[in-house]
Design a protein around this motif. Sequence first.
Motif, PDB file in Angstrom:
ATOM      1  N   ILE A   1      -2.143  -6.484  -6.394  1.00  0.00           N
ATOM      2  CA  ILE A   1      -3.277  -5.759  -6.142  1.00  0.00           C
ATOM      3  C   ILE A   1      -2.794  -4.525  -4.794  1.00  0.00           C
ATOM      4  O   ILE A   1      -2.849  -3.325  -5.258  1.00  0.00           O
ATOM      5  CB  ILE A   1      -4.829  -5.906  -5.574  1.00  0.00           C
ATOM      6  N   GLY A   2      -1.935  -5.270  -4.060  1.00  0.00           N
ATOM      7  CA  GLY A   2      -1.003  -4.072  -3.087  1.00  0.00           C
ATOM      8  C   GLY A   2      -0.255  -2.893  -3.845  1.00  0.00           C
ATOM      9  O   GLY A   2      -0.105  -2.089  -3.331  1.00  0.00           O
ATOM     10  N   LEU A   3       0.250  -3.529  -4.562  1.00  0.00           N
ATOM     11  CA  LEU A   3       1.254  -3.093  -5.629  1.00  0.00           C
ATOM     12  C   LEU A   3       0.513  -1.516  -5.846  1.00  0.00           C
ATOM     13  O   LEU A   3       1.592  -0.785  -6.216  1.00  0.00           O
ATOM     14  CB  LEU A   3       2.067  -3.630  -6.145  1.00  0.00           C
ATOM     15  N   VAL A   4      -0.544  -2.195  -6.778  1.00  0.00           N
ATOM     16  CA  VAL A   4      -0.834  -1.025  -7.625  1.00  0.00           C
ATOM     17  C   VAL A   4      -2.010   0.083  -6.744  1.00  0.00           C
ATOM     18  O   VAL A   4      -2.052   0.509  -6.928  1.00  0.00           O
ATOM     19  CB  VAL A   4      -2.132  -1.976  -8.600  1.00  0.00           C
ATOM     20  N   ALA A   5      -2.559  -0.461  -5.562  1.00  0.00           N
ATOM     21  CA  ALA A   5      -3.291   0.071  -4.465  1.00  0.00           C
ATOM     22  C   ALA A   5      -2.275   1.101  -3.890  1.00  0.00           C
ATOM     23  O   ALA A   5      -2.116   2.524  -3.770  1.00  0.00           O
ATOM     24  CB  ALA A   5      -3.286  -0.236  -3.069  1.00  0.00           C
TER      25      ALA A   5
ATOM     26  N   ILE B   1      -8.870  -2.772  -0.629  1.00  0.00           N
ATOM     27  CA  ILE B   1      -9.749  -1.876   0.525  1.00  0.00           C
ATOM     28  C   ILE B   1      -8.746  -1.920   1.324  1.00  0.00           C
ATOM     29  O   ILE B   1      -8.188  -1.170   1.946  1.00  0.00           O
ATOM     30  CB  ILE B   1     -11.159  -2.426   0.691  1.00  0.00           C
ATOM     31  N   ALA B   2      -8.254  -2.818   1.680  1.00  0.00           N
ATOM     32  CA  ALA B   2      -7.426  -3.234   2.892  1.00  0.00           C
ATOM     33  C   ALA B   2      -6.196  -2.725   2.873  1.00  0.00           C
ATOM     34  O   ALA B   2      -5.494  -1.538   3.970  1.00  0.00           O
ATOM     35  CB  ALA B   2      -6.401  -4.929   2.853  1.00  0.00           C
ATOM     36  N   ALA B   3      -5.465  -2.393   1.670  1.00  0.00           N
ATOM     37  CA  ALA B   3      -4.390  -1.713   0.954  1.00  0.00           C
ATOM     38  C   ALA B   3      -4.622  -0.262   0.989  1.00  0.00           C
ATOM     39  O   ALA B   3      -3.593   0.311   1.157  1.00  0.00           O
ATOM     40  CB  ALA B   3      -3.644  -1.856  -0.129  1.00  0.00           C
ATOM     41  N   GLY B   4      -5.654   0.327   0.492  1.00  0.00           N
ATOM     42  CA  GLY B   4      -5.828   1.495   0.027  1.00  0.00           C
ATOM     43  C   GLY B   4      -6.188   1.857   1.615  1.00  0.00           C
ATOM     44  O   GLY B   4      -6.092   3.461   1.766  1.00  0.00           O
TER      45      GLY B   4
ATOM     46  N   VAL C   1      -1.620  -9.939   1.856  1.00  0.00           N
ATOM     47  CA  VAL C   1      -0.596  -9.616   1.640  1.00  0.00           C
ATOM     48  C   VAL C   1      -0.856  -8.082   1.356  1.00  0.00           C
ATOM     49  O   VAL C   1       0.558  -7.817   1.132  1.00  0.00           O
ATOM     50  CB  VAL C   1      -0.705 -10.809   0.601  1.00  0.00           C
ATOM     51  N   ALA C   2      -2.042  -7.976   0.639  1.00  0.00           N
ATOM     52  CA  ALA C   2      -2.215  -6.541   0.524  1.00  0.00           C
ATOM     53  C   ALA C   2      -1.165  -5.280   1.206  1.00  0.00           C
ATOM     54  O   ALA C   2      -0.548  -4.386   0.955  1.00  0.00           O
ATOM     55  CB  ALA C   2      -2.951  -6.199  -0.359  1.00  0.00           C
TER      56      ALA C   2
END
Length: 456
Positions: A253-257, A387-390, A420-421
Amino acid sequence: MRALRHPLLRRYLPLVHEDLSVVYARDLRKWLIISPIIGVLTGLIITGIAVIILDKLWPAVLSYFLLHHWAIVPGLVLGFLLTGLIMQFLTPDPNEHSTEEIIRSYHEHEGKIGMRSFVPKLLAAITTVGFGGSAALEGPSIYGGAAIGSWLWTKLRRLRLSDRDRRIMLICGAAAGMSAVFRAPLTGIVFALEMPYRDDLAHEALVPSLIASVVSFVTLSSFLGAAPLFNFASSRSYARVDLYWSALLGLLIGLVAMAFVITFRRARSFFVKWAIPHWLKLVIGGLLTGLCGLLFLHIYQGNLVPLGPNYEAVGEILNQHHGTVQLVIFSVLKLAATLFTLAAGGVSAMFVPLFLTGGSLGTAFAQCIVHSSIPGLYAAVGMASFIAAGYKTPLAAVVFVAEATGGHAFIIPALIGAAVAYAVSGDASASGDQRLHEGAKAIEFGEASEDEAAER
């Protein structure tokens, strides 16, 4: 009087006075007056906005869209046209609004918000979200609360408020707005403190934000209730292997974000620089957003649609079974609709869209890869991770998932996924005005100077 002149008292009273002066060095008394006022005013305004959008406008619009799919595109175009006209002709800068305006004001304008466009911007948020724009109420709530805090600074100068206090009141109001709209006071506090920076907190606003958030929450809940906004049943236990899977989900999800945020920022920059009338940009955004909703309903019949504030979609995904492919397609079209809505100039923010997309991807991950019997766990991890990544607000992301969904048992996996994200997504943020803290920048500058000196 004789007792007061006793040698021991005369010796130690100055020390007691010195200690008390240190303990009460900060003037907290003024915040016991100011913060509740901000909380009450913000709570009342957000209650009104929530009733208008969630109880009156959006349910009627959604019902009509689900019965008449052909009306989705013209309905979105009409709503976005109204938004564009309001922003172009009733505000000084149609591209400045919502969370971005608050962060920029905090860093560049000592917390000053112009109140001339306060009502028009709230109306524009109502037309954006209420007619189906892929956004929710956090944008007008954060902006409305922060603007109230900034405005009150001008009315309470007799309390000897400094310029620094105005920035504190700005964050205080933003926290109150977030707390009220999501019925989550801890989320309001943490998000508002994390919001200005990508790597730190606005520590000075902690106590005022705490007071205002609680008061705002109590104010709104006295009208609309205090139940969690997105309640869902959660397991009380999880296995150690779930923590490893949570880390992997956070990585994905971090990569997607990161990809989404970079794309959004470029699209937003394109729309801002595009030399056409602002209302026309919104019409184009409404057209593209509507096509996303129409395409999804063409593929999958039902009540799930990637448009509007999507509070009902959260319940659909958390409490009803949907196929993995459907969840992935929903996530893609939800992100696309969010990009078209906000990049074109729609007035709100993307907290709920990211939250919902993360929940959809987390559920799909649980069904397709983990084959878990507790998909709610991975939904919670996905929500917190996106949310954390974005937004670069990892603490607020985890607290929000716990408060707004009632999934307190999933805090540890959500923390792992969010961390991680956050790390994987680097400095990519939905907000271009978030900054590194001054201390971090000073250290980086110092290290760079030392390297240059060594090279010379």
